[in-house]
Design a protein around this motif. Structure first.
Motif, mmCIF file in Angstrom:
data_model
loop_
_atom_site.group_PDB
_atom_site.id
_atom_site.type_symbol
_atom_site.label_atom_id
_atom_site.label_comp_id
_atom_site.label_asym_id
_atom_site.label_seq_id
_atom_site.Cartn_x
_atom_site.Cartn_y
_atom_site.Cartn_z
ATOM 1 N N LEU A 121 0.840 -1.197 0.000
ATOM 2 C CA LEU A 121 0.000 0.000 0.000
ATOM 3 C C LEU A 121 0.873 1.245 0.000
ATOM 4 O O LEU A 121 2.062 1.193 0.319
ATOM 5 N N GLY A 122 0.280 2.384 -0.323
ATOM 6 C CA GLY A 122 1.055 3.593 -0.582
ATOM 7 C C GLY A 122 1.285 4.510 0.592
ATOM 8 O O GLY A 122 1.543 5.700 0.379
ATOM 9 N N ASP A 123 1.257 4.040 1.829
ATOM 10 C CA ASP A 123 1.487 4.913 2.976
ATOM 11 C C ASP A 123 2.986 5.105 3.186
ATOM 12 O O ASP A 123 3.731 4.136 3.256
ATOM 13 N N GLY A 124 3.423 6.331 3.314
ATOM 14 C CA GLY A 124 4.841 6.626 3.521
ATOM 15 C C GLY A 124 5.542 6.963 2.208
ATOM 16 O O GLY A 124 4.929 7.009 1.144
ATOM 17 N N ASP A 125 6.863 7.213 2.306
ATOM 18 C CA ASP A 125 7.661 7.582 1.129
ATOM 19 C C ASP A 125 8.815 6.609 0.971
ATOM 20 O O ASP A 125 9.340 6.060 1.939
ATOM 21 N N LEU A 126 9.242 6.443 -0.278
ATOM 22 C CA LEU A 126 10.355 5.554 -0.599
ATOM 23 C C LEU A 126 11.552 6.419 -0.962
ATOM 24 O O LEU A 126 11.515 7.150 -1.954
ATOM 25 N N PRO A 127 12.648 6.363 -0.177
ATOM 26 C CA PRO A 127 13.780 7.258 -0.420
ATOM 27 C C PRO A 127 14.654 6.868 -1.602
ATOM 28 O O PRO A 127 15.367 7.711 -2.141
ATOM 29 N N HIS A 128 14.629 5.606 -2.014
ATOM 30 C CA HIS A 128 15.510 5.185 -3.105
ATOM 31 C C HIS A 128 14.820 4.112 -3.950
ATOM 32 O O HIS A 128 13.765 3.601 -3.600
ATOM 33 N N ALA A 129 15.460 3.765 -5.075
ATOM 34 C CA ALA A 129 14.875 2.835 -6.029
ATOM 35 C C ALA A 129 14.987 1.395 -5.528
ATOM 36 O O ALA A 129 16.026 0.979 -5.025
ATOM 37 N N LEU A 130 13.896 0.662 -5.679
ATOM 38 C CA LEU A 130 13.849 -0.754 -5.313
ATOM 39 C C LEU A 130 13.043 -1.508 -6.367
ATOM 40 O O LEU A 130 12.154 -0.947 -7.005
ATOM 41 N N VAL A 131 13.362 -2.789 -6.528
ATOM 42 C CA VAL A 131 12.533 -3.659 -7.357
ATOM 43 C C VAL A 131 11.681 -4.478 -6.384
ATOM 44 O O VAL A 131 12.211 -5.275 -5.608
ATOM 45 N N VAL A 132 10.385 -4.245 -6.398
ATOM 46 C CA VAL A 132 9.484 -4.883 -5.428
ATOM 47 C C VAL A 132 8.591 -5.871 -6.161
ATOM 48 O O VAL A 132 7.923 -5.523 -7.135
ATOM 49 N N ARG A 133 8.604 -7.114 -5.673
ATOM 50 C CA ARG A 133 7.712 -8.137 -6.208
ATOM 51 C C ARG A 133 6.729 -8.534 -5.118
ATOM 52 O O ARG A 133 7.146 -8.930 -4.030
ATOM 53 N N ALA A 134 5.440 -8.412 -5.413
ATOM 54 C CA ALA A 134 4.399 -8.772 -4.443
ATOM 55 C C ALA A 134 3.189 -9.294 -5.209
ATOM 56 O O ALA A 134 3.161 -9.263 -6.440
ATOM 57 N N HIS A 135 2.190 -9.765 -4.457
ATOM 58 C CA HIS A 135 1.000 -10.322 -5.092
ATOM 59 C C HIS A 135 0.042 -9.251 -5.578
ATOM 60 O O HIS A 135 -0.753 -9.494 -6.480
ATOM 61 N N ALA A 136 0.106 -8.043 -4.975
ATOM 62 C CA ALA A 136 -0.776 -6.955 -5.392
ATOM 63 C C ALA A 136 -0.181 -5.621 -4.943
ATOM 64 O O ALA A 136 0.581 -5.558 -3.978
ATOM 65 N N PHE A 137 -0.529 -4.571 -5.666
ATOM 66 C CA PHE A 137 -0.088 -3.210 -5.354
ATOM 67 C C PHE A 137 -1.286 -2.281 -5.460
ATOM 68 O O PHE A 137 -2.122 -2.434 -6.350
ATOM 69 N N SER A 138 -1.343 -1.293 -4.572
ATOM 70 C CA SER A 138 -2.330 -0.239 -4.757
ATOM 71 C C SER A 138 -1.777 0.718 -5.808
ATOM 72 O O SER A 138 -0.572 0.732 -6.085
ATOM 73 N N GLU A 139 -2.652 1.538 -6.392
ATOM 74 C CA GLU A 139 -2.192 2.473 -7.429
ATOM 75 C C GLU A 139 -1.194 3.464 -6.859
ATOM 76 O O GLU A 139 -0.198 3.807 -7.493
ATOM 77 N N GLY A 140 -1.460 3.933 -5.626
ATOM 78 C CA GLY A 140 -0.554 4.888 -4.996
ATOM 79 C C GLY A 140 0.809 4.284 -4.726
ATOM 80 O O GLY A 140 1.841 4.938 -4.912
#
Length: 155
Positions: A121-140
Motif C-alpha cells: 500500500l502507498g502509505d509513507g515515502d520511498l527514499p531510493h529505487a527498489l525492485v518490489v515483487r508482491a502479489h498486489a499493489f495499490s495504485e498509490g
C-alpha cells in the motif's frame, strides 16, 4: 382500429368458476375442498414456510453473514516500510518474511483456508529505487515505487 373496438382474443377470457352451486356443477357440496381438515375450513391453511411443526428451513439455516470462498486475503506492507532495504535491492515475498516485516502462518493460509498474499500500500515515502515483487499493489504504491526509480512487479 380504435380503442373502443379493441377486444380480447377469442377464448382468452373465461367466466369465474362458481363453487358450491349443486352436485351437477362438479364443484358442489364441499366445493372442491374435500372433507374436513384445516384446508377445508374458511380461513384455513398454514402460513408460508410452515412445515407442520418441524423446525422450518428458514430457521435451520445460519443467518450470520456471507463468506466468499474465492476471497483472496492479503497481508499489508506499506511503501514507507520498504525504505529499510538498501538501494537497488530486489524485494520479494520471501525477503519480506525473512526480514520479519511480514509474518505469515506456517500454512500460508488464514484460519478460514483462504490463500494469503502480500499487498503493498502507498502509505509513507520511498527514499531510493527498489525492485518490489508482491502479489498486489495499490495504485498509490505503484506510483511511489516508480517515482523513486524502482519497479513494481506482480508475482
Amino acid at each position: 382500429m380504435n380503442l373502443h373496438s379493441l377486444k380480447p382474443a377469442p377464448g382468452s377470457k373465461r367466466s369465474r368458476r362458481r363453487v358450491g352451486r349443486g352436485l351437477g356443477s362438479g364443484l358442489g357440496k364441499t366445493s372442491g375442498r374435500g372433507h374436513k381438515g384445516q384446508n377445508s375450513r374458511a380461513g384455513g391453511g398454514v402460513r408460508r414456510g410452515f412445515e407442520g411443526g418441524q423446525m422450518p428451513l428458514y430457521m435451520r439455516v445460519p443467518k450470520f453473514g456471507f463468506r466468499n470462498i474465492f476471497r483472496r486475503q492479503y497481508v499489508i506492507v506499506n511503501v514507507g516500510q520498504l525504505g529499510r532495504f538498501p538501494a537497488g535491492s530486489e524485494i520479494d515475498p520471501e525477503t519480506l518474511i525473512s526480514s520479519g516485516l511480514v509474518s505469515l502462518p506456517k500454512t500460508g493460509e488464514d484460519h478460514f483456508g483462504a490463500p494469503l498474499g502480500i499487498k503493498v500500500l502507498g502509505d509513507g515515502d520511498l527514499p531510493h529505487a527498489l525492485v518490489v515483487r508482491a502479489h498486489a499493489f495499490s495504485e498509490g504504491a505503484r506510483a511511489k515505487i516508480e517515482a523513486a526509480g524502482g519497479k513494481a512487479e506482480v508475482v
